[in-house]
Write an enzyme that holds these catalytic residues in place. Sequence first.
Site, short mmCIF file in Angstrom:
data_model
loop_
_atom_site.label_atom_id
_atom_site.label_comp_id
_atom_site.label_asym_id
_atom_site.label_seq_id
_atom_site.Cartn_x
_atom_site.Cartn_y
_atom_site.Cartn_z
N GLY A 1 0.87 -1.26 -0.01
CA GLY A 1 0.05 0.05 -0.07
C GLY A 1 0.91 1.13 -0.15
O GLY A 1 0.46 2.23 -0.70
N TYR B 1 -3.67 6.60 6.23
CA TYR B 1 -3.52 7.76 5.45
C TYR B 1 -3.09 8.94 6.66
O TYR B 1 -2.27 9.98 6.20
CB TYR B 1 -4.79 8.41 4.88
N LYS C 1 -1.09 8.49 9.10
CA LYS C 1 0.29 8.30 9.21
C LYS C 1 1.20 9.18 8.02
O LYS C 1 2.15 9.46 8.17
CB LYS C 1 0.73 6.86 9.16
#
Length: 175
Positions: A108, A142, A144
């Site tokens: 990701g 997100y 992070k």
Amino acid sequence: MEIILRQIAENEIVPLQEISKKTFFETFSEDNTQESMNIYLEKSFSKEKLFTELNDQNSEFYFAELDNEVIGYLKLNMGLSQTEDKLDNALEIERIYVLKEFHGKKVGQVLYQKALEIAVQKQVHYIWLGVWEKNDRAIAFYRKNGFKEFDKHIFRLGEEEQTDIMMKLDLRNQI
């Protein structure tokens, strides 16, 4: 583990459809009815719809591959192809999905880095996305990466209405 990213070609509808359905099902089937999942999967990932999306000049798709196997994908939207028109000069991450067996292996993050690279190339002010309010894993990912909540919108899954949190990253200080 070397993850290869490449733009998806028009003749790759079938592998795109397969990864789309599988990753969406893995991500959301536990928290939704089978009926709603089936309706959404058939409507949103039909070959016709994917063909139209792949041929949209304001959208880009990328596969993440490991050892020639598709393990995830990314869909980006610009301009009129964005699902919401709330931010000027923005790029939308509509989808980042990774097979469950590869969660926690930075796939990701690699896909997100590609989205960020494209956003910087296109000199947009914002990257934004909608994420289901119950998808704690994605929200944490997100956050992070510097995204902040700025609105909400309704996402239709079959016959159900769900709330997505809209998150954005301001790139104006990073370009």
